[in-house]
Design a protein around this motif. Structure first.
Motif, mmCIF file in Angstrom:
data_model
loop_
_atom_site.group_PDB
_atom_site.id
_atom_site.type_symbol
_atom_site.label_atom_id
_atom_site.label_comp_id
_atom_site.label_asym_id
_atom_site.label_seq_id
_atom_site.Cartn_x
_atom_site.Cartn_y
_atom_site.Cartn_z
ATOM 1 N N ILE A 96 0.850 -1.190 0.000
ATOM 2 C CA ILE A 96 0.000 0.000 0.000
ATOM 3 C C ILE A 96 0.885 1.240 0.000
ATOM 4 N N VAL A 97 0.770 2.023 -1.064
ATOM 5 C CA VAL A 97 1.572 3.236 -1.253
ATOM 6 C C VAL A 97 0.612 4.401 -1.440
ATOM 7 N N GLN A 98 0.832 5.479 -0.701
ATOM 8 C CA GLN A 98 -0.071 6.623 -0.782
ATOM 9 C C GLN A 98 0.338 7.643 -1.837
ATOM 10 N N GLY A 99 1.588 7.635 -2.236
ATOM 11 C CA GLY A 99 2.057 8.663 -3.158
ATOM 12 C C GLY A 99 2.386 9.953 -2.431
ATOM 13 N N HIS A 100 2.532 9.862 -1.098
ATOM 14 C CA HIS A 100 2.879 11.009 -0.264
ATOM 15 C C HIS A 100 4.291 10.778 0.265
ATOM 16 N N VAL A 101 5.259 11.412 -0.348
ATOM 17 C CA VAL A 101 6.663 11.210 0.026
ATOM 18 C C VAL A 101 6.894 11.753 1.430
ATOM 19 N N ASP A 102 7.553 10.954 2.277
ATOM 20 C CA ASP A 102 7.843 11.366 3.646
ATOM 21 C C ASP A 102 9.078 12.253 3.713
ATOM 22 N N GLN A 103 10.087 11.916 2.939
ATOM 23 C CA GLN A 103 11.326 12.685 2.927
ATOM 24 C C GLN A 103 12.215 12.138 1.820
ATOM 25 N N THR A 104 13.325 12.815 1.590
ATOM 26 C CA THR A 104 14.284 12.308 0.626
ATOM 27 C C THR A 104 15.379 11.540 1.347
ATOM 28 N N GLY A 105 16.074 10.735 0.600
ATOM 29 C CA GLY A 105 17.228 10.003 1.097
ATOM 30 C C GLY A 105 18.334 10.109 0.059
ATOM 31 N N LYS A 106 19.483 9.549 0.397
ATOM 32 C CA LYS A 106 20.631 9.627 -0.512
ATOM 33 C C LYS A 106 21.215 8.237 -0.715
ATOM 34 N N CYS A 107 21.474 7.893 -1.969
ATOM 35 C CA CYS A 107 22.159 6.648 -2.285
ATOM 36 C C CYS A 107 23.612 6.778 -1.836
ATOM 37 N N THR A 108 24.098 5.790 -1.088
ATOM 38 C CA THR A 108 25.479 5.843 -0.604
ATOM 39 C C THR A 108 26.386 4.821 -1.282
ATOM 40 N N SER A 109 25.796 3.741 -1.822
ATOM 41 C CA SER A 109 26.628 2.793 -2.568
ATOM 42 C C SER A 109 25.768 1.902 -3.447
ATOM 43 N N VAL A 110 26.400 1.412 -4.506
ATOM 44 C CA VAL A 110 25.778 0.476 -5.437
ATOM 45 C C VAL A 110 26.779 -0.651 -5.642
ATOM 46 N N LYS A 111 26.362 -1.890 -5.329
ATOM 47 C CA LYS A 111 27.268 -3.035 -5.477
ATOM 48 C C LYS A 111 26.588 -4.120 -6.293
ATOM 49 N N GLU A 112 27.289 -4.634 -7.290
ATOM 50 C CA GLU A 112 26.774 -5.802 -8.003
ATOM 51 C C GLU A 112 26.885 -7.002 -7.093
ATOM 52 N N ASP A 113 25.888 -7.903 -7.174
ATOM 53 C CA ASP A 113 25.864 -9.052 -6.285
ATOM 54 C C ASP A 113 25.370 -10.281 -7.046
ATOM 55 N N ASN A 114 26.280 -10.884 -7.822
ATOM 56 C CA ASN A 114 25.982 -12.135 -8.509
ATOM 57 C C ASN A 114 24.721 -12.054 -9.374
ATOM 58 N N GLY A 115 24.646 -11.031 -10.209
ATOM 59 C CA GLY A 115 23.521 -10.886 -11.131
ATOM 60 C C GLY A 115 22.452 -9.920 -10.676
ATOM 61 N N SER A 116 22.507 -9.482 -9.432
ATOM 62 C CA SER A 116 21.593 -8.463 -8.920
ATOM 63 C C SER A 116 22.431 -7.312 -8.379
ATOM 64 N N TRP A 117 21.781 -6.355 -7.724
ATOM 65 C CA TRP A 117 22.480 -5.197 -7.180
ATOM 66 C C TRP A 117 22.000 -4.938 -5.763
ATOM 67 N N ILE A 118 22.909 -4.480 -4.922
ATOM 68 C CA ILE A 118 22.574 -4.030 -3.569
ATOM 69 C C ILE A 118 22.786 -2.526 -3.536
ATOM 70 N N PHE A 119 21.727 -1.780 -3.214
ATOM 71 C CA PHE A 119 21.776 -0.325 -3.109
ATOM 72 C C PHE A 119 21.660 0.054 -1.642
ATOM 73 N N SER A 120 22.562 0.916 -1.186
ATOM 74 C CA SER A 120 22.525 1.409 0.192
ATOM 75 C C SER A 120 22.058 2.853 0.199
ATOM 76 N N PHE A 121 21.266 3.204 1.223
ATOM 77 C CA PHE A 121 20.717 4.550 1.344
ATOM 78 C C PHE A 121 20.860 5.049 2.774
ATOM 79 N N THR A 122 20.915 6.361 2.902
ATOM 80 C CA THR A 122 20.888 7.008 4.206
ATOM 81 C C THR A 122 19.791 8.075 4.166
ATOM 82 N N TYR A 123 19.273 8.408 5.353
ATOM 83 C CA TYR A 123 18.234 9.436 5.433
ATOM 84 C C TYR A 123 18.297 10.075 6.811
#
Length: 194
Positions: A96-123
């Protein structure tokens, strides 16, 4: 209401400031199916269609929306995640998504992981928005599952389909994203704080 399942991508054709508002004109394959007054989520922000042409549509973001989201950073030719409002009685494939953004965050890293990706964020945790391990989070309108939840950090795992069909393929450290925290988690946290 939305599900966080991105239907398609749109391209920003023009941006026009009108007082404190911003008119955003988008080119999208969804345009022929839209009508004026319809709600569409743009990077997770619910906005109303205010005008249409054969190939484009325009929405208006008010000053408060611009201050709380990443829409104020949009430039011509930028790509945005798009989702139309959910249809009552359909499957809820995301959450369930309201379309009401609570706040922004920042991507801190992007790592490939055996065919997928792990994205890290801070807020900023000062707003009191919690992430919950294995709970839901919406990033630029995309419904995802939280892993490695911390006080002001979390990660998400992105499969190739999501990487190819959303804005995730453009994220890098420093990218500002819109965050909508799990609505149920927010209400539980608020009740427990009383």
């Amino acid at each position: 209401m939305f599900t966080g399942i991105i239907e398609t991508l749109g391209k920003v054709i023009s941006l026009e400031t009108k007082g404190g508002n911003l008119d955003i004109t988008i080119e999208s394959s969804l345009t022929p199916e839209l009508k004026i007054d319809q709600s569409v989520a743009h990077n997770g922000v619910c906005l109303t269609v205010v005008s249409l042409t054969d190939t484009t549509y325009t929405v208006t973001a008010i000053a408060e929306t611009l201050n709380k989201t990443n829409l104020d950073t949009l430039k011509t030719n930028d790509i945005v995640n798009l989702e139309r409002a959910m249809i009552l009685g359909s499957r809820l494939d995301g959450h369930i998504v309201q379309g009401h953004v609570d706040q922004t965050g920042k991507c801190t890293s992007v790592k490939e992981d055996n065919g997928s990706w792990i994205f890290s964020f801070t807020y900023d945790p000062a707003n009191g928005n919690p992430t919950i391990e294995k709970g839901s989070i919406t990033i630029d309108g995309t419904s995802l599952t939280v892993v490695n939840s911390g006080k002001n950090t979390f990660e998400v795992a992105i499969i190739p389909y999501t990487y190819e069909h959303t804005r995730f393929n453009s994220y890098k450290p420093g990218t500002i994203v819109n965050l909508e925290f799990d609505v149920i988690g927010k209400y539980v946290a608020k009740l427990m704080a009383k």
